[in-house]
Design a protein around this motif. Sequence first.
Motif, PDB file in Angstrom:
ATOM      1  N   ALA A 197      14.425  -2.949  -6.321  1.00  7.84           N
ATOM      2  CA  ALA A 197      15.238  -2.071  -5.480  1.00  7.84           C
ATOM      3  C   ALA A 197      15.660  -0.848  -6.277  1.00  7.84           C
ATOM      4  CB  ALA A 197      16.476  -2.802  -4.970  1.00  7.84           C
ATOM      5  N   THR A 198      15.827   0.267  -5.575  1.00  9.73           N
ATOM      6  CA  THR A 198      16.374   1.480  -6.181  1.00  9.73           C
ATOM      7  C   THR A 198      17.708   1.799  -5.528  1.00  9.73           C
ATOM      8  OG1 THR A 198      15.284   2.977  -4.602  1.00  9.73           O
ATOM      9  CG2 THR A 198      14.073   2.415  -6.600  1.00  9.73           C
ATOM     10  N   TYR A 199      18.626   2.321  -6.344  1.00 11.15           N
ATOM     11  CA  TYR A 199      19.939   2.759  -5.855  1.00 11.15           C
ATOM     12  C   TYR A 199      20.191   4.173  -6.337  1.00 11.15           C
ATOM     13  CZ  TYR A 199      21.158  -2.027  -4.486  1.00 11.15           C
ATOM     14  OH  TYR A 199      21.190  -3.257  -3.885  1.00 11.15           O
ATOM     15  N   GLU A 200      20.796   4.971  -5.463  1.00 14.39           N
ATOM     16  CA  GLU A 200      21.246   6.309  -5.826  1.00 14.39           C
ATOM     17  C   GLU A 200      22.729   6.401  -5.490  1.00 14.39           C
ATOM     18  OE1 GLU A 200      18.500   9.628  -4.930  1.00 14.39           O
ATOM     19  OE2 GLU A 200      17.242   8.108  -3.972  1.00 14.39           O
ATOM     20  N   TYR A 201      23.531   6.646  -6.515  1.00 13.97           N
ATOM     21  CA  TYR A 201      24.978   6.663  -6.364  1.00 13.97           C
ATOM     22  C   TYR A 201      25.483   5.405  -5.655  1.00 13.97           C
ATOM     23  CZ  TYR A 201      24.291  11.531  -7.672  1.00 13.97           C
ATOM     24  OH  TYR A 201      23.911  12.686  -8.338  1.00 13.97           O
ATOM     25  N   GLY A 202      24.901   4.259  -6.006  1.00 17.70           N
ATOM     26  CA  GLY A 202      25.362   2.979  -5.484  1.00 17.70           C
ATOM     27  C   GLY A 202      24.812   2.592  -4.127  1.00 17.70           C
ATOM     28  N   ILE A 203      23.991   3.442  -3.511  1.00 19.92           N
ATOM     29  CA  ILE A 203      23.441   3.170  -2.189  1.00 19.92           C
ATOM     30  C   ILE A 203      21.976   2.730  -2.311  1.00 19.92           C
ATOM     31  CG2 ILE A 203      22.843   4.153   0.066  1.00 19.92           C
ATOM     32  CD1 ILE A 203      25.816   3.803  -0.323  1.00 19.92           C
ATOM     33  N   LEU A 204      21.629   1.616  -1.691  1.00 19.37           N
ATOM     34  CA  LEU A 204      20.244   1.133  -1.686  1.00 19.37           C
ATOM     35  C   LEU A 204      19.354   2.136  -0.970  1.00 19.37           C
ATOM     36  CD1 LEU A 204      18.204  -1.242  -2.156  1.00 19.37           C
ATOM     37  CD2 LEU A 204      18.885  -2.079   0.113  1.00 19.37           C
ATOM     38  N   THR A 205      18.303   2.596  -1.656  1.00 20.65           N
ATOM     39  CA  THR A 205      17.417   3.601  -1.056  1.00 20.65           C
ATOM     40  C   THR A 205      15.991   3.110  -0.867  1.00 20.65           C
ATOM     41  OG1 THR A 205      17.033   4.549  -3.263  1.00 20.65           O
ATOM     42  CG2 THR A 205      18.745   5.563  -1.896  1.00 20.65           C
ATOM     43  N   HIS A 206      15.589   2.065  -1.577  1.00 21.92           N
ATOM     44  CA  HIS A 206      14.221   1.554  -1.418  1.00 21.92           C
ATOM     45  C   HIS A 206      14.185   0.121  -1.932  1.00 21.92           C
ATOM     46  CE1 HIS A 206       9.939   2.617  -0.677  1.00 21.92           C
ATOM     47  NE2 HIS A 206       9.736   1.554  -1.443  1.00 21.92           N
ATOM     48  N   GLU A 207      13.364  -0.689  -1.277  1.00 21.83           N
ATOM     49  CA  GLU A 207      13.243  -2.098  -1.657  1.00 21.83           C
ATOM     50  C   GLU A 207      11.836  -2.565  -1.336  1.00 21.83           C
ATOM     51  OE1 GLU A 207      16.040  -6.114  -1.103  1.00 21.83           O
ATOM     52  OE2 GLU A 207      16.307  -4.378   0.215  1.00 21.83           O
ATOM     53  N   GLY A 208      11.290  -3.444  -2.161  1.00 27.28           N
ATOM     54  CA  GLY A 208       9.936  -3.905  -1.916  1.00 27.28           C
ATOM     55  C   GLY A 208       9.571  -5.098  -2.782  1.00 27.28           C
ATOM     56  N   PRO A 209       8.349  -5.610  -2.617  1.00 28.06           N
ATOM     57  CA  PRO A 209       7.896  -6.774  -3.381  1.00 28.06           C
ATOM     58  C   PRO A 209       7.309  -6.387  -4.724  1.00 28.06           C
ATOM     59  CG  PRO A 209       6.199  -6.145  -1.815  1.00 28.06           C
ATOM     60  CD  PRO A 209       7.361  -5.194  -1.596  1.00 28.06           C
ATOM     61  N   THR A 210       7.343  -7.318  -5.650  1.00 25.87           N
ATOM     62  CA  THR A 210       6.696  -7.161  -6.942  1.00 25.87           C
ATOM     63  C   THR A 210       6.136  -8.508  -7.358  1.00 25.87           C
ATOM     64  OG1 THR A 210       7.002  -6.410  -9.230  1.00 25.87           O
ATOM     65  CG2 THR A 210       8.803  -7.627  -8.258  1.00 25.87           C
ATOM     66  N   ASN A 211       5.176  -8.519  -8.258  1.00 24.34           N
ATOM     67  CA  ASN A 211       4.714  -9.743  -8.924  1.00 24.34           C
ATOM     68  C   ASN A 211       4.859  -9.499 -10.413  1.00 24.34           C
ATOM     69  OD1 ASN A 211       1.914 -10.797  -6.764  1.00 24.34           O
ATOM     70  ND2 ASN A 211       4.103 -10.751  -6.392  1.00 24.34           N
ATOM     71  N   MET A 212       5.680 -10.323 -11.068  1.00 22.81           N
ATOM     72  CA  MET A 212       6.008 -10.084 -12.478  1.00 22.81           C
ATOM     73  C   MET A 212       5.215 -11.004 -13.391  1.00 22.81           C
ATOM     74  SD  MET A 212      10.057  -9.352 -11.714  1.00 22.81           S
ATOM     75  CE  MET A 212      10.547  -9.043 -13.389  1.00 22.81           C
ATOM     76  N   GLY A 213       5.697 -11.199 -14.623  1.00 27.08           N
ATOM     77  CA  GLY A 213       4.935 -11.915 -15.630  1.00 27.08           C
ATOM     78  C   GLY A 213       4.752 -13.393 -15.351  1.00 27.08           C
ATOM     79  N   LYS A 214       3.528 -13.872 -15.570  1.00 28.05           N
ATOM     80  CA  LYS A 214       3.257 -15.295 -15.411  1.00 28.05           C
ATOM     81  C   LYS A 214       3.922 -16.084 -16.531  1.00 28.05           C
ATOM     82  CE  LYS A 214      -1.309 -14.519 -17.488  1.00 28.05           C
ATOM     83  NZ  LYS A 214      -2.767 -14.572 -17.232  1.00 28.05           N
TER      84      LYS A 214
END
Length: 286
Positions: free
Chosen positions: A122-139
């Motif tokens: 997720a990304t936040y700008e001045y504390g407000i959620l602006t974008h959210e999405g899926p990820t696949n991280m380290g095995k």
Amino acid sequence: MKRITGFILLSTFILTSCNKEETIPNATLKRTIPERKKPKSFTYSYLDIKKVNIDSLKQEELDIILGVNRMDETNIKKTDSILVPTDLSGDITYYLPFPFEIKALDSVKKIIFFSYPSETFATYEYGILTHEGPTNMGKEIALTPTGLFFTNWKAKETISTVNDEWHLKWNFNIANGLGVGFHQYELPGYPASHSCMRLREKDAKMLYNFAEQWVLENEDSVKVKGTPVIIFGKYDFKAPKPWLALKTDPNALKTTEDELNRIIKPHIKTIKKEEKIRDAYTTNKN
């Protein structure tokens, strides 16, 4: 993936009108609250992929299904069964776990979070959620490191030094010596990377343009750090995929503002200190 250089190691509410701006108390900054469409009350079903006509979905609906299953367009067609919300009419942020606002960050220009246990960012700008999405991280044998990092160098396309057959697009490094960053790569729906944070192409492009690069004093010294990135939590590799719990509880993975406040607390002074340094550099540069 590693880069050989001489560098150092480095809320639940509805907005029915257009995007809204508000002034942050005790500050001269303004922040934009995105318009969000709330879906009706919904549940999740675990369906045979043959019963879901993926190709007939609107892009917004497809984004939700891919987000919920932590997959990309190619891999979701290869799987057997997927989670499908009964209502796909809402904004994707209603189906993913991050809170709409973090008041403790209302003076922080930009920050990125990666949640290991929920495999989302997720990304936040001045504390407000602006974008959210899926990820696949380290095995399990190549865990993604957790803690506070700052974005440093980026490249629209680069080649992994782990395997020269891996072409990494929209790559943004966060730990230069460790070769860890976020970039576009296939999302099979579980932690599968060699410690990087994999993203769908549209999300990788967004983060590539969202985050700031570092500013170097010289090859061995960083003058200004990039955008803060907090990676948190642990993934239980022996348990079922965490998001399968949504079948019985649609709120099973929700991350509360209080939980994020506890994660942020050890880092907030450093984040604000580095932001002041960047602001001063930008002011002097202009």
